[in-house]
Scaffold this motif. Structure first.
Motif, PDB file in Angstrom:
ATOM      1  N   LEU A  26      77.977  38.970 -21.294  1.00 51.89           N
ATOM      2  CA  LEU A  26      76.571  39.166 -20.953  1.00 51.89           C
ATOM      3  C   LEU A  26      75.747  37.949 -21.357  1.00 51.89           C
ATOM      4  O   LEU A  26      74.964  37.421 -20.561  1.00 51.89           O
ATOM      5  N   PHE A  27      75.922  37.473 -22.591  1.00 49.52           N
ATOM      6  CA  PHE A  27      75.172  36.305 -23.044  1.00 49.52           C
ATOM      7  C   PHE A  27      75.547  35.053 -22.249  1.00 49.52           C
ATOM      8  O   PHE A  27      74.697  34.216 -21.962  1.00 49.52           O
ATOM      9  N   ASP A  28      76.830  34.920 -21.883  1.00 48.99           N
ATOM     10  CA  ASP A  28      77.251  33.771 -21.062  1.00 48.99           C
ATOM     11  C   ASP A  28      76.581  33.802 -19.687  1.00 48.99           C
ATOM     12  O   ASP A  28      76.136  32.765 -19.184  1.00 48.99           O
ATOM     13  N   ALA A  83      73.919  31.119 -18.139  1.00 53.52           N
ATOM     14  CA  ALA A  83      74.142  30.425 -16.871  1.00 53.52           C
ATOM     15  C   ALA A  83      72.901  30.482 -15.984  1.00 53.52           C
ATOM     16  O   ALA A  83      72.654  29.566 -15.202  1.00 53.52           O
ATOM     17  N   ARG A  84      72.107  31.533 -16.125  1.00 48.98           N
ATOM     18  CA  ARG A  84      70.888  31.671 -15.317  1.00 48.98           C
ATOM     19  C   ARG A  84      69.689  30.950 -15.938  1.00 48.98           C
ATOM     20  O   ARG A  84      68.687  30.725 -15.264  1.00 48.98           O
ATOM     21  N   ASP A  88      69.777  22.748 -20.155  1.00 51.20           N
ATOM     22  CA  ASP A  88      69.320  21.977 -21.321  1.00 51.20           C
ATOM     23  C   ASP A  88      68.045  22.541 -21.941  1.00 51.20           C
ATOM     24  O   ASP A  88      67.248  21.801 -22.513  1.00 51.20           O
ATOM     25  N   SER A  89      67.847  23.847 -21.849  1.00 52.34           N
ATOM     26  CA  SER A  89      66.658  24.461 -22.430  1.00 52.34           C
ATOM     27  C   SER A  89      67.022  25.133 -23.752  1.00 52.34           C
ATOM     28  O   SER A  89      68.189  25.364 -24.067  1.00 52.34           O
ATOM     29  N   PHE A  90      66.002  25.451 -24.510  1.00 56.64           N
ATOM     30  CA  PHE A  90      66.207  26.171 -25.768  1.00 56.64           C
ATOM     31  C   PHE A  90      66.820  27.539 -25.502  1.00 56.64           C
ATOM     32  O   PHE A  90      67.702  27.990 -26.248  1.00 56.64           O
ATOM     33  N   LEU A  91      66.386  28.203 -24.443  1.00 57.32           N
ATOM     34  CA  LEU A  91      66.899  29.524 -24.102  1.00 57.32           C
ATOM     35  C   LEU A  91      68.399  29.475 -23.824  1.00 57.32           C
ATOM     36  O   LEU A  91      69.157  30.310 -24.313  1.00 57.32           O
ATOM     37  N   GLU A  92      68.829  28.488 -23.071  1.00 54.14           N
ATOM     38  CA  GLU A  92      70.257  28.351 -22.777  1.00 54.14           C
ATOM     39  C   GLU A  92      71.048  28.134 -24.069  1.00 54.14           C
ATOM     40  O   GLU A  92      72.083  28.768 -24.287  1.00 54.14           O
ATOM     41  N   ASP A  93      70.559  27.245 -24.929  1.00 56.91           N
ATOM     42  CA  ASP A  93      71.249  26.986 -26.197  1.00 56.91           C
ATOM     43  C   ASP A  93      71.307  28.235 -27.070  1.00 56.91           C
ATOM     44  O   ASP A  93      72.332  28.524 -27.685  1.00 56.91           O
ATOM     45  N   ALA A  94      70.200  28.974 -27.129  1.00 57.86           N
ATOM     46  CA  ALA A  94      70.163  30.176 -27.953  1.00 57.86           C
ATOM     47  C   ALA A  94      71.143  31.232 -27.427  1.00 57.86           C
ATOM     48  O   ALA A  94      71.855  31.875 -28.210  1.00 57.86           O
ATOM     49  N   LEU A  95      71.194  31.411 -26.111  1.00 59.33           N
ATOM     50  CA  LEU A  95      72.104  32.403 -25.536  1.00 59.33           C
ATOM     51  C   LEU A  95      73.564  32.008 -25.730  1.00 59.33           C
ATOM     52  O   LEU A  95      74.415  32.856 -26.010  1.00 59.33           O
ATOM     53  N   LEU A  96      73.857  30.725 -25.615  1.00 50.70           N
ATOM     54  CA  LEU A  96      75.226  30.276 -25.847  1.00 50.70           C
ATOM     55  C   LEU A  96      75.613  30.448 -27.319  1.00 50.70           C
ATOM     56  O   LEU A  96      76.756  30.799 -27.635  1.00 50.70           O
ATOM     57  N   GLU A  97      74.670  30.212 -28.204  1.00 50.07           N
ATOM     58  CA  GLU A  97      74.926  30.420 -29.630  1.00 50.07           C
ATOM     59  C   GLU A  97      75.182  31.897 -29.924  1.00 50.07           C
ATOM     60  O   GLU A  97      76.098  32.243 -30.664  1.00 50.07           O
TER      61      GLU A  97
END
Length: 73
Positions: free
Chosen positions: A28-30, A34-35, A39-48
């Motif tokens: 779910l987080f992946d 992907a959406r 290179d945004s903070f949101l993408e980094d936070a979700l991947l973390e």
């Protein structure tokens, strides 16, 4: 005897919930990452969250459920 049985059931419940739900939460987080904008903070936070914290979240959920069902330790 009864407290030991409750502890074993609580452990099994937490372990089962962790093993069963962690892959789905990771996925779910992946998908959300992907959406998210690249290179945004949101993408980094979700991947973390996907990589490190999902199993902790699921374990905490299992412990909470165990407390609700079987009472405090």
């Amino acid at each position: 005897m009864i407290p030991m049985v409750k502890a074993m059931i609580r452990f099994a419940l937490i372990w089962a919930i962790s093993m069963l739900l962690t892959p789905y939460v990771n996925r779910l987080f992946d998908r959300l990452a992907a959406r998210a904008p690249k290179d945004s903070f949101l993408e980094d936070a979700l991947l973390e969250l996907s990589g490190r914290y999902s199993s902790t979240l699921i374990r905490s959920f299992g412990e909470t459920l165990g407390e609700l069902v079987f009472g405090a330790k």
